[in-house]
Motif scaffolding. Structure first.
Motif, short mmCIF file in Angstrom:
data_model
loop_
_atom_site.label_atom_id
_atom_site.label_comp_id
_atom_site.label_asym_id
_atom_site.label_seq_id
_atom_site.Cartn_x
_atom_site.Cartn_y
_atom_site.Cartn_z
N ILE A 131 29.67 -45.31 67.81
CA ILE A 131 29.14 -44.54 68.94
C ILE A 131 27.66 -44.83 69.18
CG2 ILE A 131 28.83 -42.21 69.89
CD1 ILE A 131 31.74 -43.16 69.61
N GLU A 132 26.96 -45.11 68.07
CA GLU A 132 25.52 -45.37 68.19
C GLU A 132 25.09 -46.29 67.06
OE1 GLU A 132 22.50 -45.74 70.14
OE2 GLU A 132 23.49 -43.91 70.87
N HIS A 161 26.43 -35.99 59.50
CA HIS A 161 27.67 -35.88 60.26
C HIS A 161 27.51 -34.80 61.32
CE1 HIS A 161 28.07 -32.73 57.20
NE2 HIS A 161 28.89 -32.11 58.04
N ASP A 162 28.25 -34.95 62.39
CA ASP A 162 28.20 -34.01 63.51
C ASP A 162 29.63 -33.58 63.81
OD1 ASP A 162 28.18 -32.90 66.19
OD2 ASP A 162 26.18 -33.76 66.44
N ASP A 183 26.50 -44.51 63.85
CA ASP A 183 27.26 -43.29 64.00
C ASP A 183 28.70 -43.70 64.34
OD1 ASP A 183 24.88 -42.06 63.62
OD2 ASP A 183 24.72 -41.18 65.62
N LEU A 237 32.74 -42.78 64.97
CA LEU A 237 33.64 -41.72 65.41
C LEU A 237 34.75 -41.54 64.37
CD1 LEU A 237 34.28 -39.71 67.66
CD2 LEU A 237 35.73 -41.46 68.72
N THR A 281 31.30 -37.34 64.59
CA THR A 281 30.72 -38.59 64.12
C THR A 281 30.17 -38.49 62.70
OG1 THR A 281 28.57 -38.02 65.11
CG2 THR A 281 30.09 -39.38 66.42
N GLU A 291 30.78 -31.38 65.99
CA GLU A 291 31.08 -31.28 67.42
C GLU A 291 31.36 -32.64 68.04
OE1 GLU A 291 28.14 -29.11 69.53
OE2 GLU A 291 28.48 -27.23 68.44
N LYS A 292 30.55 -33.64 67.69
CA LYS A 292 30.75 -34.99 68.23
C LYS A 292 31.82 -35.76 67.45
CE LYS A 292 25.99 -35.54 69.94
NZ LYS A 292 24.75 -36.35 69.81
N PRO A 322 36.35 -37.91 63.37
CA PRO A 322 36.33 -36.44 63.40
C PRO A 322 36.81 -35.76 62.12
CG PRO A 322 37.23 -37.34 65.43
CD PRO A 322 37.10 -38.48 64.49
#
Length: 283
Positions: free
Chosen positions: A5-6, A52-53, A18, A20, A58, A55-56, A22
């Motif tokens: 993603i990044e 880690h995120d 980053d 993906l 990632t 919500e996203k 989940p």
């Protein structure tokens, strides 16, 4: 397939990605790692989870491109996908299961050498989110090799920088700075967490033993396949044989036989030079 993603360059040959993932993001805890395979012909490479995120969905990893596999991974860009991305693996940091009120009575200092700042970051962040501030020493060869300084400043009480060449912050090794903070600045620490190159963790542990500061080290630098099957991350902790990837990666730094670990690492030197890309044979 796991999409990138990044991607961000942090320093020469050091970058973050980053990814993906989940399910991994939902379960990740400080101290744990992931194992990735870049493509269907790639080898397994373990990386500590930097962030880690949920919500996203990632997971962030930080990579230093030293060996064949990490140099190949460096060619991947935002939008590309990885063949496999497995985790979270390993045991979480001990403090995750510690009583929060007890933790608040601790005065912890983290010592990060080079890319060791990446696994230090999630631990400092986790503590801050629970009202616990800690100090951090980041060590690097020079100013342009310092990573995650601003990110750590968001969560740490103090961030100290030490560079080998004196181009930024304290001129000297992280051990020199730690001794200065304790003996000259009169800081009193109840626990130290050291993460970085094996030799750095060895001498940090020798110093903290002298200073009577209980110390945790992360042996993620010696992991290879992340399953406990290859034996590369075998180490002696006191009188017991452990494997960094399944029993750790964190251990009592005053109990680890670092000389044994470093001797085993030396055995891979000849194989590293055989690598067709001109780098190490392992990531």
């Amino acid at each position: 397939m796991y999409k990138i993603i990044e991607k961000k360059v942090l320093a020469e040959d050091i970058f973050s990605m980053d990814i993906l993932a989940p399910r991994i993001a939902k379960s990740a805890l400080p101290g744990q790692f992931v194992t990735l395979i870049a493509d269907e012909k790639g080898e397994r490479i373990p990386f500590t989870i930097c962030d880690h995120d949920i919500e996203k969905g990632t997971v962030k990893i930080v990579v230093q491109a030293l060996g064949c596999s990490t140099k190949e991974l460096q060619k991947f860009e935002k939008g590309d996908s990885l063949y496999a991305f497995v985790g979270p693996l390993g045991r979480a940091s001990d403090f995750v299961n510690q009583d929060i009120e007890e933790l608040k009575r601790e005065n912890i200092i983290f010592i990060a050498g080079g890319v060791g700042a990446a696994p230090v970051y999630p631990q400092v962040k986790w503590l801050k989110e629970r009202g616990i501030e800690s100090d951090v020493i980041i060590g690097a060869q020079s100013k342009d090799r310092v990573i995650l300084e601003e990110e750590l400043k968001k969560y740490a009480k103090n961030v100290y920088i030490a560079t080998d060449d004196g181009s930024y912050g304290f001129h000297g090794f992280v051990t020199d700075y730690l001794r200065d903070l304790v003996e000259n600045e009169k800081n009193e620490y109840t626990k130290a967490v050291a993460i970085g190159p094996t030799v750095m963790m060895k001498f940090t542990s020798l110093l903290t033993k002298e200073l009577e500061i209980p110390t945790i080290v992360s042996m993620n630098p010696i992991m290879v396949d992340g399953t406990g099957m290859c034996g590369a991350c075998r180490l002696s902790v006191g009188n017991e044989t452990k494997f960094a990837c399944v029993d750790g990666p964190e251990f009592d730094g005053h109990m680890v036989n670092f000389d044994e670990v470093m001797h085993r690492q030396d055995e891979y030197v000849d194989k590293e030079h055989v690598c067709k890309c001109g780098g190490n044979s392992v990531g």
